[in-house]
Design an enzyme around this catalytic site. Structure first.
Site, mmCIF file in Angstrom:
data_model
loop_
_atom_site.group_PDB
_atom_site.id
_atom_site.type_symbol
_atom_site.label_atom_id
_atom_site.label_comp_id
_atom_site.label_asym_id
_atom_site.label_seq_id
_atom_site.Cartn_x
_atom_site.Cartn_y
_atom_site.Cartn_z
ATOM 1 N N LYS A 58 49.046 7.244 -27.885
ATOM 2 C CA LYS A 58 48.279 6.592 -26.897
ATOM 3 C C LYS A 58 47.106 6.446 -26.683
ATOM 4 O O LYS A 58 46.214 5.823 -26.894
ATOM 5 C CB LYS A 58 49.443 6.317 -25.823
ATOM 6 N N GLN A 102 54.796 6.790 -18.493
ATOM 7 C CA GLN A 102 55.902 7.164 -19.309
ATOM 8 C C GLN A 102 57.069 7.848 -18.607
ATOM 9 O O GLN A 102 57.057 8.600 -17.834
ATOM 10 C CB GLN A 102 54.694 8.502 -20.463
ATOM 11 N N ASP A 125 53.202 -2.212 -19.843
ATOM 12 C CA ASP A 125 54.570 -1.562 -20.423
ATOM 13 C C ASP A 125 55.759 -3.342 -20.472
ATOM 14 O O ASP A 125 56.620 -2.893 -21.148
ATOM 15 C CB ASP A 125 54.951 -0.534 -20.260
#
Ligand code: L34
Length: 307
Positions: A58, A102, A125
């Site tokens: 990422k 994460q 997200d």
């Protein structure tokens, strides 16, 4: 005729190239207005090898398109309060427009509490309850979760518009299955599908999946969908990324999806591979969400009446 392979790797490359141009345009000044650069912060807790690999990918992808990125690594035994403190710091940082923690988090940390601490406008997200709710009521300017949003983009860009199609989603997770259904149900581009959601408690799963024009499988278990469960010509999107032991592979494992690829490619019309399917789209979509978040934050700050 075996299925067409839908390359997420290629579509993601196109998407990143578009984003790179957009970021470069925003970065240059116009008529005295200074340019600006979107900023993404990723937070990795612990040392799970898969999570570490994804977060690294990422940050590299962000840098490649010109997004400023910062990775924060915390030990597996970090306290919930310390992690909340890190999130608060990023919430307050004007150079950061997107925050990603994460998952999964270590068990001693309340995942919900962490996700709720992220400012909704920086929640790239799309996991904050405010964004989940806005997506559920069909808002079209919401930050939506990267994997299902990437699937919609992959369908559109590979010529498989879901409008008017029966899409069967297998899996009901908060990361993929549920937001996938919400996105496909929205009115307008990328939506307007007829959606069925099946899951581990669905009896005779094959009877449901055989109804699909487009079948999206996000369960996290290899061989969940076999050839007999797919209608001839259906489009099959395999969201699973499973590591299976393979002593002959260089890393001792290989990646497989949730779909029996070799069997299903003989009946499907089009199929995504693993790796090289949905995974790269997830990462490219994170970059798109970061740019979207940065633009919304800047637009809002320009509207604010100076004191
Ligand atoms: N907060 N946690 C948060 N956001 C996310 O969006 C994720 N996810 C899932 C796990 N936890 C998360 C991801 O990023 C899964 N995931 C993810 C992202 C990218 C890839 C796979 C999973 C990916 O790019 N996979 C490559 C193979 C990579 C390899 O070689 O290991 C592929 O081609 O599928």
């Amino acid at each position: 005729m075996p299925a067409t392979i839908i390359s997420g790797t290629e579509v993601a490359r196109t998407l990143r190239a578009e984003l790179k141009e957009k970021v470069a345009r925003r970065a240059s000044s116009h008529n005295g207005t200074p340019g600006w650069i979107p900023g993404l912060a990723t937070v990795l807790v612990g040392d799970d090898p898969a999570s570490r690999a994804y977060v690294g990918m990422k940050n590299r992808a962000a840098a490649e398109v010109g997004i400023h990125s910062r990775q924060i690594n915390l030990p597996a035994d970090v306290s919930e309060d310390e992690l909340l403190g890190v999130v608060e710091g990023l919430n307050a940082d004007p150079d950061i427009h997107g925050i990603l923690v994460q998952l999964p988090l270590p068990r001693h940390i309340d995942e919900e509490a962490i996700l709720e601490a992220i400012l909704p406008e920086k929640d790239v997200d799309g996991f904050h309850p405010v964004n989940v709710g806005r997506l559920a009521v069909g808002a079209d300017d919401v930050l939506a979760p990267c994997t299902p949003k990437g699937v919609v983009d992959l369908l559109l860009r590979s010529g498989h518009d879901p409008a008017g199609k029966h899409v069967v989603v297998v899996g009901r997770s908060n990361i993929v299955g549920r937001p996938m259904a919400s996105l496909l149900l929205r009115r307008g581009r990328g939506g307007d599908a007829t959606v069925t959601v099946a899951h581990s408690r669905t009896p005779d799963l094959g009877a449901v999946t055989r109804l699909a024009d487009i079948l999206v499988v996000a369960v996290g278990r290899p061989d969940t969908v076999t050839a007999d469960m797919v209608r001839e010509g259906a489009v099959v999107i395999d969201v699973g990324v499973n590591r299976v032991d393979d002593p002959s592979a260089p890393r001792g494992y290989r990646l497989v999806g949730d779909v029996d690829f070799e069997g299903v490619r003989e009946v499907a019309g089009a199929l995504t591979p693993v790796p090289g399917g949905v995974g790269p789209m997830t990462i490219a979509t994170l970059l798109a969400n970061t740019v979207q978040a940065a633009e919304a934050i800047r637009a809002r700050s320009e509207q604010e009446v100076p004191a």
